[in-house]
Write a protein that holds these residues in place. Structure first.
Motif, short mmCIF file in Angstrom:
data_model
loop_
_atom_site.label_atom_id
_atom_site.label_comp_id
_atom_site.label_asym_id
_atom_site.label_seq_id
_atom_site.Cartn_x
_atom_site.Cartn_y
_atom_site.Cartn_z
N ARG A 1 2.36 -56.93 36.69
CA ARG A 1 3.66 -56.75 36.03
C ARG A 1 4.01 -58.01 35.26
O ARG A 1 3.73 -59.11 35.73
N PRO B 1 3.93 -55.72 44.62
CA PRO B 1 4.72 -55.16 43.53
C PRO B 1 4.75 -56.03 42.27
O PRO B 1 5.11 -55.56 41.19
N SER C 1 4.28 -46.91 46.45
CA SER C 1 4.32 -47.99 45.45
C SER C 1 4.27 -47.46 44.01
O SER C 1 4.46 -48.21 43.07
N VAL C 2 4.01 -46.16 43.85
CA VAL C 2 3.74 -45.64 42.50
C VAL C 2 4.77 -44.58 42.10
O VAL C 2 5.14 -43.73 42.91
N ASP C 3 5.24 -44.66 40.86
CA ASP C 3 6.20 -43.67 40.37
C ASP C 3 5.51 -42.49 39.72
O ASP C 3 5.99 -41.36 39.79
N LEU D 1 -1.95 -52.28 44.15
CA LEU D 1 -0.61 -51.69 44.03
C LEU D 1 0.34 -52.22 45.10
O LEU D 1 1.56 -52.23 44.91
N GLN E 1 8.74 -48.63 35.69
CA GLN E 1 7.95 -47.87 36.67
C GLN E 1 6.53 -48.41 36.84
O GLN E 1 6.01 -49.10 35.97
N THR E 2 5.93 -48.03 37.98
CA THR E 2 4.51 -48.28 38.21
C THR E 2 3.75 -46.98 37.97
O THR E 2 4.11 -45.95 38.53
N GLY F 1 7.52 -52.56 33.33
CA GLY F 1 6.66 -51.63 34.07
C GLY F 1 5.28 -52.22 34.29
O GLY F 1 4.95 -53.30 33.80
N ARG F 2 4.47 -51.49 35.07
CA ARG F 2 3.06 -51.90 35.20
C ARG F 2 2.21 -50.64 35.24
O ARG F 2 2.59 -49.63 35.82
N VAL F 3 1.05 -50.75 34.59
CA VAL F 3 0.17 -49.59 34.48
C VAL F 3 -1.22 -50.02 34.91
O VAL F 3 -1.75 -51.01 34.42
N THR G 1 7.18 -47.49 29.82
CA THR G 1 7.68 -48.21 30.99
C THR G 1 8.02 -49.67 30.67
O THR G 1 8.41 -50.42 31.55
#
Ligand SMILES: C[S@@+](CC[C@H](N)C(=O)[O-])C[C@H]1O[C@@H](n2cnc3c(N)ncnc32)[C@H](O)[C@@H]1O
Length: 323
Positions: free
Chosen positions: A157, A153, A209-211, A150, A90-91, A114-116, A110
């Motif tokens: 990441r 994608p 773009s964000v979860d 963001l 997830q983002t 994932g990416r934070v 994630t």
């Protein structure tokens, strides 16, 4: 006498509280000594009480065991256990991430793809595996920069899996990672970002773009002491609450409104929004707004939340967003 006056002037410009507590009656030598000993703060009775409370606090102990930067991460873990917010890949955006324990939990949950992205008004060392920005989130230019980040994608990441165990390494990516030097990997990433920037032009993007949007922001309070902690590895923490209930509630709701507007712009349908605020004041109005936007609004107070003079609540909003 002259040197004493010079030191007194410097102190009054830099640390007003020290000026009050130390300078008025102290000779020059002891003023200089006390300036080089910020530990002074740790010996006050309120600091002793704080240390004592930390020692007996199960969340603080858990956080230390897990290598988290603060006990706040344990609250987020409890929320995740209850509501199952995070999935691998997830983002996640973490608003007001410093010192970083929510971000640490988000990175862990994630991983590996994932990416934070964390943003904070104060400087803080980015937690491992996360991307961070320093800026005032309520400034629309900062939000535009975040949206640009963001929109791509791949940005922030890990493009290839991190080889953590022999078994995992054997499945994917081991040969590719091993054959590339660090510099080659960095160059590939920069090329990717340049190509993306050229393609995207000036648009902010970032919709859908964000979860997960996390917001643990608190209204900052003017700095009065603790300036000696202004470093990346030990950032100065803006005083979280002023002690004036209404002021804190108003500040916290203002930041939540900002986060809500941002979450509407960037969240994917089905995404989640976790937002902390102090109940009271206009919080009922805020709840009404949330209910207009989100399908499910759930209020939760994690076990590890400290009981303060007024309840601090963590709210969890589950989407899908209304069309
Ligand atoms: C309670 S701390 C967050 C703790 C964090 N969740 C953690 O787990 O370590 C609140 C943070 O919000 C940040 N903050 C407050 N107002 C902000 C703003 N306008 N923009 C960005 N960050 C802000 C503060 O600097 C502070 O670091």
């Amino acid at each position: 006498m002259r040197s004493q006056r010079i030191i007194r002037n410097i102190c009054s410009a830099v640390i007003p509280s020290l000026r009050r507590r130390v300078i008025e009656h102290a000779p020059a030598a002891s003023i200089a000594a006390s300036l080089s000993q910020p530990v002074r703060y740790a010996t006050s009775s309120s600091s002793k009480r704080w240390l004592e409370r930390q020692r007996n606090d199960y969340a603080a102990k858990q956080a230390e065991l897990k290598g988290l930067r603060s006990r706040a991460g344990i609250k987020l873990e409890e929320i995740n256990t209850k509501h199952n917010i995070f999935q691998s890949g997830q983002t996640v955006v973490d608003l007001g991430y410093a010192p970083g324990s929510w971000t640490q939990i988000a990175v862990e949950k994630t991983a590996p793809y994932g990416r934070v992205l964390g943003v904070d008004i104060i400087p803080a060392l980015p937690p491992k595996g996360a991307s961070t920005m320093q800026g005032n989130f309520t400034d629309l230019r900062v939000q535009a920069e975040m949206k640009r980040f963001l929109a791509n994608p791949r940005r922030g990441r890990l493009l290839r899996p991190q080889v953590t165990t022999e078994e995992e390494g054997a499945v994917k990516g081991e040969v590719e990672v091993a054959s590339q030097t660090y510099i080659e990997q960095e160059r590939a990433m920069m090329k990717d970002e340049e190509e993306w920037a050229a393609k995207a032009g000036d648009t902010e993007g970032g919709e859908n773009s964000v979860d997960v949007v996390l917001s643990d922001m608190l209204e900052p309070f003017p700095m009065v002491e603790g300036l000696s902690k202004m470093s990346l590895s030990k950032p100065y923490r803006l005083m979280a609450t002023s002690g004036h209930t209404l002021r804190d509630q108003v500040g916290s709701i203002k930041l939540c409104n900002s986060a809500l507007a941002f979450s509407i712009d960037v969240l994917k349908p089905g995404g989640s929004f976790v937002c902390k605020f102090y109940m009271g004041g206009d919080s009922k109005l805020l709840m009404e707004k949330f209910k207009q936007v989100y399908n499910k609004v759930s209020i939760t107070k994690p076990k590890s939340s400290r009981s303060v003079c007024y309840p601090s609540l963590v709210l969890l909003f589950l989407t899908p967003l209304e069309p």
